[in-house]
Design an enzyme around this catalytic site. Structure first.
Site, PDB file in Angstrom:
ATOM      1  N   GLY A 294       0.791  -1.228   0.000  1.00  0.00           N
ATOM      2  CA  GLY A 294       0.000   0.000   0.000  1.00  0.00           C
ATOM      3  C   GLY A 294       0.821   1.275   0.000  1.00  0.00           C
ATOM      4  O   GLY A 294       0.287   2.352  -0.206  1.00  0.00           O
TER       5      GLY A 294
ATOM      6  N   CYS B 184     -27.536  -8.887 -17.855  1.00  0.00           N
ATOM      7  CA  CYS B 184     -26.879  -8.439 -19.076  1.00  0.00           C
ATOM      8  C   CYS B 184     -27.798  -8.712 -20.256  1.00  0.00           C
ATOM      9  O   CYS B 184     -28.315  -9.811 -20.407  1.00  0.00           O
ATOM     10  CB  CYS B 184     -25.555  -9.190 -19.242  1.00  0.00           C
ATOM     11  SG  CYS B 184     -24.792  -8.929 -20.844  1.00  0.00           S
TER      12      CYS B 184
ATOM     13  N   CYS C 195     -25.716 -11.495 -22.646  1.00  0.00           N
ATOM     14  CA  CYS C 195     -25.478 -12.880 -22.253  1.00  0.00           C
ATOM     15  C   CYS C 195     -26.410 -13.332 -21.135  1.00  0.00           C
ATOM     16  O   CYS C 195     -26.451 -14.500 -20.785  1.00  0.00           O
ATOM     17  CB  CYS C 195     -24.031 -13.087 -21.830  1.00  0.00           C
ATOM     18  SG  CYS C 195     -23.645 -12.320 -20.249  1.00  0.00           S
TER      19      CYS C 195
ATOM     20  N   CYS D 249     -22.823  -6.558 -19.653  1.00  0.00           N
ATOM     21  CA  CYS D 249     -21.612  -6.830 -18.872  1.00  0.00           C
ATOM     22  C   CYS D 249     -20.531  -5.815 -19.239  1.00  0.00           C
ATOM     23  O   CYS D 249     -20.288  -5.555 -20.414  1.00  0.00           O
ATOM     24  CB  CYS D 249     -21.056  -8.210 -19.198  1.00  0.00           C
ATOM     25  SG  CYS D 249     -22.014  -9.558 -18.554  1.00  0.00           S
TER      26      CYS D 249
ATOM     27  N   CYS E  97     -18.483 -11.764 -20.746  1.00  0.00           N
ATOM     28  CA  CYS E  97     -19.730 -11.809 -21.500  1.00  0.00           C
ATOM     29  C   CYS E  97     -19.618 -12.824 -22.651  1.00  0.00           C
ATOM     30  O   CYS E  97     -20.490 -13.661 -22.851  1.00  0.00           O
ATOM     31  CB  CYS E  97     -20.044 -10.418 -22.034  1.00  0.00           C
ATOM     32  SG  CYS E  97     -21.766 -10.142 -22.462  1.00  0.00           S
TER      33      CYS E  97
END
Lengths: 277, 309
Positions: free
Chosen positions: B39, B255, B258, B283, B289
């Site tokens: 970090g 979606c 899909c 998506c 997808c």
């Protein structure tokens, strides 16, 4: 006898390069705090005092006498040039100037409170009044939103800020209200030690009286020790049990407030008391 | 100049991976430091790239320093493999790194450079994810001075970020940060996880893949090492939550291509065959997808072939 909270030993703050002649050539006798040899400003020198639990200590003196400098170094806003200060917490004691930055910040956030003359120094004007108090609570690791809200609300009610203005920006508040929010913020972590730097300067008389009442009530309720810096003799008469008088960075007189105001010993103090309206 | 070691150069005078070996070495050393201090924004000498800063130069330098001729690279821009930033970066790597394979399939890639999304498909220990970062410091919204921000990071002083969340809750009853959600890594540093949506933030936590974040313009590299704790900033009683994609009647949107109901969705305007409000959802992760579509197609074909047999 009550517990000692703070012990300050010959605190010194010099702005500038400093030279061996600085201390000898400044002070009330020299009638200046600017060193004639190197031009450094001796803002404070040899300030020593003890502070006990629940006590209010007043520091008076004219502008530039070093009274704010003392409080600023104790609150870590400024680093002192020399001297030491020991803070006695409930179960530990800390030599303030030998702590590292993180420890200093932790003490400042959790155990000390500060109320500045100018609310711009003590408050964040980008967030709401409640947010300002939340900031201090979050600094001391309270991480529960509901608890923070509740505590902020209680504090603002206690300092007589209307509850329904809690989520407003303090920019929209009057000077007196801003000062109340500052006091609420300073008290958020229930600190045993509170510094008040000219808290009533610039407020009108009735608001001054209300703020001073509030400070006294808080002292009675919470037993908070306080250092009150002011140039207003009325304020120390009302609040402080003991008083230091400062001039050109030195403490020239110290004693019970009544004694200093009724029977001043030092010529400067005599003049100060005599000139009070 | 080191005279004992000859730099490998191509005909045009460029080393494998465009950057010279010394530049790559510096980036690699920075990556190691970034992994050692999870970090922490490790500064590095961000090189000039043949593209404008702010177009993914940080991510690109990480990719070029890490990539070898046996690597398979996938480049994503906002979830899609075929949008302009992804296509250009992929072509650049193909041009400057001979022998490197490219793919659109998440599971085939060994190295994934991404802009603003983490793939839906869980990553593995064998993969490295490189994220492009415009603003590396989460504290920039509350503190303008970088010197003071560094002190705040060092002391883990993040109360002012929490005040921002508090103010959000007071004003809107919820946390309104939609992307770049401040996330605490390994219990100390809070990072800006690049503009990934909240949906992707939980994927940082205990990730199997190494996640590297590179900011070219701001000259910083930081890392979320594998199996590291990554907690989004929140209150004890107001927990972090991801986008829920529910419509007015409370159903999870799917979606439109899909039919997936477990992916991050992009919203499009479509007057012709959208819903009543003219919106359709699809998506964001194009590879995911496509995979769903391919699976449906094979499932549809299988019964047919069985019938024929």
């Amino acid at each position: 006898m009550s517990r000692k909270i703070l012990e300050v030993n010959s605190l010194t703050k010099i702005h500038g390069t400093g030279c061996p002649l600085c201390l000898a050539s400044t002070g009330p006798e020299a009638d200046t705090n600017i060193c004639p040899y190197c031009g450094s400003v001796v803002a404070a020198h040899g300030v020593s005092f003890d502070l006990y639990q629940g006590e209010i200590l007043g520091i008076i003196g004219e502008s530039g006498s070093g009274k704010s400098t003392v409080v600023k170094t104790l609150y870590f806003d400024d680093a002192p040039s020399a001297g030491e200060a020991v803070f006695f917490d409930e179960d530990a004691q800390y030599d303030l100037y030998s702590l590292n930055a993180a420890q200093q910040r932790s003490l400042r956030n959790k155990r000390f409170g500060m109320v500045y003359q100018n609310p711009h120094l003590g408050l964040n004007f980008n967030v709401s009044a409640g947010g300002n108090i939340a900031e201090r609570l979050l600094m001391s690791d309270v991480a529960n939103y509901g608890a923070i809200r509740e505590r902020a609300r209680n504090l603002l009610v206690r300092t007589e800020v209307l509850e329904n203005r809690m989520d407003e920006n303090p920019k929209k508040f009057s000077g007196g209200m801003q000062q109340r929010v500052q006091i609420a913020k300073a008290l958020a972590t229930r600190p045993p030690l509170l510094y008040l730097d000219e808290v009533t300067t610039g407020l009108d008389l009735s608001v001054q009286a209300a703020i001073l009442d509030l400070i006294l009530e808080i002292q009675h309720e919470l037993g908070t020790a306080m250092i009150v810096v002011t140039h207003d003799l009325g304020v120390v008469r009302l609040l402080a049990g003991r008083t230091l008088v400062m001039k050109y960075g030195r403490v020239i007189e110290t004693g019970l407030t009544d004694q200093i105001l009724e029977d001043p010993q030092h010529a400067y103090t005599q003049r100060l008391v005599a000139s009070a309206l | 100049m080191n005279t004992t070691y000859e730099l490998p150069l191509d005909e045009a005078g460029y080393a494998f991976g465009f950057m010279d070996e010394y530049a790559k070495k510096e980036v690699r050393r920075t990556i190691l430091k970034a992994i050692c201090i999870p970090g922490y924004q490790t500064p590095y000498a961000s090189r000039e790239m043949p593209m404008g800063r702010g177009f993914g130069t940080g991510g690109l330098q990480l990719t070029l320093s890490l990539i070898g001729s046996d690597d398979t690279l996938k480049v994503i821009d906002q979830g899609a493999d075929d949008s302009v930033n992804a296509v250009n970066l992929r072509q650049f790597v193909q041009m400057t790194c001979p022998g490197v394979d490219v793919t659109e399939k998440t599971e085939e890639a060994t190295l994934i450079q991404s802009r603003h999304r983490i793939p839906e498909k869980p990553l593995t220990e064998a993969q490295i994810l490189v994220l492009q970062v415009p603003y590396p410091d989460a504290l920039v919204v509350v503190e303008a001075s970088e010197a003071r921000r560094k002190t705040m990071h060092g002391e883990a002083d993040y109360s002012r970020l929490l005040v921002k969340l508090y103010e959000d809750l007071v004003k809107f009853d919820e946390i309104t940060i939609s992307h770049r959600y401040p996330t605490r890594v390994h219990g100390h540093y809070i990072i800006d996880p690049s503009p990934i949506p909240r949906w992707d933030v939980p994927k940082l936590h205990q990730s199997k893949a190494l996640i590297l974040l590179g900011a070219g313009r701001e000259k910083k590299i930081y890392a979320v090492p594998p199996y590291t704790i990554a907690e989004p900033l929140a209150f004890e009683d107001v927990v972090f939550r991801v986008e829920d994609f529910r419509d007015a009647s409370g159903n999870r949107r799917t979606c439109s291509r899909c039919g997936a109901s477990n992916s991050f969705l992009d919203e499009f305007s479509d007057e012709a065959d959208g819903e009543a409000d003219g919106k359709i959802y699809q998506c964001s992760d194009s590879a995911y997808c496509d995979e769903q579509l391919a699976r449906q197609a094979s499932a549809y074909q299988k019964p047919k072939t069985e019938e024929a047999a």
